[in-house]
Design a protein around this motif. Structure first.
Motif, PDB file in Angstrom:
ATOM      1  N   LEU A   1      -0.732   4.065  -3.679  1.00  0.00           N
ATOM      2  CA  LEU A   1       0.514   3.542  -3.129  1.00  0.00           C
ATOM      3  C   LEU A   1       0.391   3.048  -1.690  1.00  0.00           C
ATOM      4  N   ILE A   2      -0.382   3.711  -0.871  1.00  0.00           N
ATOM      5  CA  ILE A   2      -0.503   3.284   0.529  1.00  0.00           C
ATOM      6  C   ILE A   2      -1.193   1.927   0.632  1.00  0.00           C
ATOM      7  N   PRO A   3      -2.351   1.695  -0.001  1.00  0.00           N
ATOM      8  CA  PRO A   3      -2.931   0.340   0.060  1.00  0.00           C
ATOM      9  C   PRO A   3      -2.046  -0.706  -0.611  1.00  0.00           C
TER      10      PRO A   3
ATOM     11  N   SER B   1       1.196  -0.721  -0.653  1.00  0.00           N
ATOM     12  CA  SER B   1       2.278  -1.049   0.276  1.00  0.00           C
ATOM     13  C   SER B   1       1.784  -1.984   1.379  1.00  0.00           C
ATOM     14  N   PHE B   2       0.539  -1.830   1.833  1.00  0.00           N
ATOM     15  CA  PHE B   2      -0.006  -2.743   2.833  1.00  0.00           C
ATOM     16  C   PHE B   2      -0.204  -4.144   2.258  1.00  0.00           C
TER      17      PHE B   2
ATOM     18  N   LEU C   1      -1.049   8.750  -3.775  1.00  0.00           N
ATOM     19  CA  LEU C   1      -0.989   8.178  -2.433  1.00  0.00           C
ATOM     20  C   LEU C   1      -2.173   7.256  -2.156  1.00  0.00           C
ATOM     21  N   TYR C   2      -3.296   7.518  -2.778  1.00  0.00           N
ATOM     22  CA  TYR C   2      -4.470   6.654  -2.595  1.00  0.00           C
ATOM     23  C   TYR C   2      -4.232   5.263  -3.195  1.00  0.00           C
TER      24      TYR C   2
END
Length: 58
Positions: free
Chosen positions: A7-9, A11-12, A4-5
């Motif tokens: 994938l989240i950035p 995705s942004f 998640l560390y």
């Protein structure tokens, strides 16, 4: 959970690139005439063919 560390950035960044591409397309006039090319297909161009045939005969 550690993924998640990443994938989240990511995705942004992808969202930002999509928004930038959309704004670029709007500013460059890509969406100005949405119906024109569709109507050009239906236009009859027999007059153009007749003039080229007459020119060949002369």
């Amino acid at each position: 959970m550690n993924i998640l560390y990443i994938l989240i950035p990511l995705s942004f960044v992808l969202l930002g690139a999509i928004i930038w591409a959309l704004l670029w397309a709007i500013k460059s006039g890509q969406f100005e005439d949405m119906e024109g090319p569709a109507h050009e297909i239906l236009m009859d161009d027999d007059d153009i063919k007749k003039t080229t045939n007459n020119e060949k005969q002369n």
